[in-house]
Design an enzyme around this catalytic site. Structure first.
Site, PDB file in Angstrom:
ATOM      1  N   TYR A 138       6.543   3.486  -2.171  1.00 38.06           N
ATOM      2  CA  TYR A 138       7.008   4.124  -3.407  1.00 38.06           C
ATOM      3  C   TYR A 138       8.426   4.677  -3.320  1.00 38.06           C
ATOM      4  O   TYR A 138       8.970   5.128  -4.323  1.00 38.06           O
ATOM      5  CB  TYR A 138       6.046   5.230  -3.846  1.00 38.06           C
ATOM      6  CG  TYR A 138       4.716   4.716  -4.382  1.00 38.06           C
ATOM      7  CD1 TYR A 138       4.480   3.370  -4.591  1.00 38.06           C
ATOM      8  CD2 TYR A 138       3.696   5.614  -4.691  1.00 38.06           C
ATOM      9  CE1 TYR A 138       3.261   2.917  -5.079  1.00 38.06           C
ATOM     10  CE2 TYR A 138       2.478   5.175  -5.185  1.00 38.06           C
ATOM     11  CZ  TYR A 138       2.268   3.815  -5.374  1.00 38.06           C
ATOM     12  OH  TYR A 138       1.055   3.383  -5.869  1.00 38.06           O
ATOM     13  N   LYS A 192      -2.113  -0.854   8.256  1.00 41.27           N
ATOM     14  CA  LYS A 192      -2.310  -2.312   8.360  1.00 41.27           C
ATOM     15  C   LYS A 192      -1.388  -2.809   9.467  1.00 41.27           C
ATOM     16  O   LYS A 192      -0.564  -3.699   9.280  1.00 41.27           O
ATOM     17  CB  LYS A 192      -1.998  -2.946   6.982  1.00 41.27           C
ATOM     18  CG  LYS A 192      -2.612  -4.311   6.778  1.00 41.27           C
ATOM     19  CD  LYS A 192      -4.132  -4.330   6.671  1.00 41.27           C
ATOM     20  CE  LYS A 192      -4.620  -5.776   6.700  1.00 41.27           C
ATOM     21  NZ  LYS A 192      -6.081  -5.911   6.747  1.00 41.27           N
ATOM     22  N   ASP A 224      -8.154  -1.964   4.787  1.00 42.14           N
ATOM     23  CA  ASP A 224      -9.291  -2.618   4.121  1.00 42.14           C
ATOM     24  C   ASP A 224     -10.614  -2.070   4.647  1.00 42.14           C
ATOM     25  O   ASP A 224     -11.528  -1.754   3.883  1.00 42.14           O
ATOM     26  CB  ASP A 224      -9.211  -4.156   4.269  1.00 42.14           C
ATOM     27  CG  ASP A 224      -8.827  -4.611   5.673  1.00 42.14           C
ATOM     28  OD1 ASP A 224      -8.582  -3.754   6.549  1.00 42.14           O
ATOM     29  OD2 ASP A 224      -8.787  -5.841   5.902  1.00 42.14           O
ATOM     30  N   ASP A 248      -2.455   6.491  -2.324  1.00 38.35           N
ATOM     31  CA  ASP A 248      -2.644   6.514  -3.777  1.00 38.35           C
ATOM     32  C   ASP A 248      -3.932   5.770  -4.139  1.00 38.35           C
ATOM     33  O   ASP A 248      -4.775   6.277  -4.886  1.00 38.35           O
ATOM     34  CB  ASP A 248      -1.418   5.862  -4.441  1.00 38.35           C
ATOM     35  CG  ASP A 248      -1.425   6.000  -5.950  1.00 38.35           C
ATOM     36  OD1 ASP A 248      -2.163   6.858  -6.479  1.00 38.35           O
ATOM     37  OD2 ASP A 248      -0.674   5.249  -6.605  1.00 38.35           O
TER      38      ASP A 248
HETATM   39  C1  IPM Z   1      -0.692   9.734  -8.430  1.00 35.53           C
HETATM   40  C2  IPM Z   1      -0.240   8.867  -9.559  1.00 35.53           C
HETATM   41  C3  IPM Z   1       1.251   8.687  -9.542  1.00 35.53           C
HETATM   42  C4  IPM Z   1       1.643   7.946  -8.282  1.00 35.53           C
HETATM   43  C5  IPM Z   1       1.783   7.942 -10.761  1.00 35.53           C
HETATM   44  C6  IPM Z   1       1.333   8.547 -12.045  1.00 35.53           C
HETATM   45  C7  IPM Z   1       3.282   7.850 -10.717  1.00 35.53           C
HETATM   46  O1  IPM Z   1      -0.907   7.652  -9.541  1.00 35.53           O
HETATM   47  O2  IPM Z   1      -0.176  10.846  -8.284  1.00 35.53           O
HETATM   48  O3  IPM Z   1      -1.573   9.342  -7.684  1.00 35.53           O
HETATM   49  O4  IPM Z   1       1.847   6.761  -8.305  1.00 35.53           O
HETATM   50  O5  IPM Z   1       1.733   8.549  -7.262  1.00 35.53           O
HETATM   51 MN    MN Z   2      -2.637   7.653  -8.236  1.00 40.94          MN
END
Ligand code: IPM
Ligand code: MN
Length: 353
Positions: A138, A192, A224, A248
């Site tokens: 991310y 992984k 997994d 996430d």
């Molecule tokens: C989370 C959410 C966020 C993320 C989104 C809404 C940007 O899914 O906090 O888990 O991707 O982290």
């Molecule tokens: Mn999320």
């Protein structure tokens, strides 16, 4: 930090069901704090997709600085509206990239814990996913490349980033009582590393740090297999540590095993700021119906209180939530919404404080 006096909490109401949830959590906090002789003051900070539409920015000017210096902590509702998007198709006004990197809240702490009477399968579930929150896949938010034929996002792991999140996980495990199944204090590294160099790097650093914590078991799962075992054998887990994107996904999976997203809180914790929010999104289709489950937001407020040192008040609210589920005042439908509605949950918790 032990608070016996005044706690100043910034509230970001957010979008969709956000305002209803935050208002429920505020009522619970106020009721609980009054009885414990703590004053909680709330300050509104706009934020999210609606704020983005109205002002062109997802937060008010100077908000990050206020989160670091003015407030004791931040209580945030879910944000995002499907129709509010950037030209590249990603959502605008979702604050993850802004707050998590902006405040360097590197630990996304996501407890997954059974509630009495909800999807009980025999062995209780009580683990914490420690999701790295500032790098991993991310980090590419807003900076991947794309043309008409191809697109690419890059996953970055740094030594500093991995070390600090792994250490956070081991410190957390030290303060807990171990996995429900065997009482062993355990940190599971989820990666992984059999496929990607970045994850092999993550695992190598995990093993180095683990050696400093001989009192905590170091455990490994590929991502997994972790998904499988979190469903098949959740009682094995105590603390899990993993990369941002993996964390996430697994935290939503974990939520599904204990009553759904509406029950799961989280904390985004850094060295100079922290904010607390439900794991889920803003569910625009539920907004205004009075059906959303505020438990995730109330439990996020409990984490906030623990963070600022108001531990007794935090425990009282937590026990009241458990009691409201245990005695059947709060019952969840198959879709995760409470039969008694948002206000019914708020009342049930306040009545049991
Ligand atoms: C989370 C959410 C966020 C993320 C989104 C809404 C940007 O899914 O906090 O888990 O991707 O982290
Ligand atoms: Mn999320």
């Amino acid at each position: 930090m032990i608070h016996t006096g005044r706690v100043l909490v910034a509230c970001i109401e957010g979008d969709g069901i956000g305002p209803e949830l935050v208002s429920s959590a505020r009522e619970v906090l106020t009721a609980a704090a009054a009885a414990d002789g703590i004053t909680i003051e709330f300050a509104a900070e706009p934020g999210g997709a609606r704020t983005f539409t109205e002002t062109g920015a997802p937060l008010a000017e100077g908000a990050l600085e206020r989160f670091r210096t003015t407030y004791d902590a931040v209580l945030k509702g879910p944000v995002g509206l499907p129709e509010v998007r950037h030209p590249d198709g990603t959502e605008a006004g979702v604050l993850g990239g802004v707050l998590r990197t902006g405040l360097d809240t590197y630990a996304n702490v996501r407890p997954v814990r059974s509630l009495p009477g909800v999807r009980e399968t025999g062995s209780p579930v009580d683990y914490v996913i420690v999701r790295e929150n500032t790098e991993g896949l991310y980090l590419s938010r807003g900076s991947g490349v794309r043309n008409a034929h191809a697109a690419s996002d890059q996953l970055l792991m740094t030594r500093v980033g991995v070390e600090r999140i792994v250490r956070y996980a081991f410190e957390l495990a030290r303060g807990r009582t171990g996995a429900p199944k065997d009482g062993v204090r355990r940190v599971t590294c989820v990666d992984k590393s059999n496929v990607l160099r970045s994850f092999a790097f993550f695992r190598a650093i995990f093993d180095e740090v683990a050696a400093e914590y001989p009192d905590v078991e170091a455990d490994h799962r590929y991502t997994d297999a972790a998904a499988h075992d979190l469903v098949a054998d959740p009682g094995h887990f105590d603390v899990l540590v993993t990369e941002n994107f993996v964390g996430d996904m697994l935290s939503d999976l974990g939520a599904a095993t204990v009553g759904g997203l509406g029950t799961c809180p989280s904390g985004n914790i850094g060295d100079t700021a922290a904010y607390f929010e439900p794991v889920h999104g803003s569910a625009p289709s539920l907004a205004g119906t009075g059906r959303a489950n505020p438990t995730s937001q109330i439990r996020s407020a409990v984490m906030l209180l623990e963070h600022v040192g108001a531990t007794a008040t935090a425990r009282r609210i937590d026990a009241a939530v458990a009691a409201a589920y245990a005695d059947g005042a709060v019952r969840l439908r198959a879709d995760g919404t409470p039969e008694c509605g948002t206000d019914g949950v708020t009342r049930a918790v306040i009545d049991r404080l």
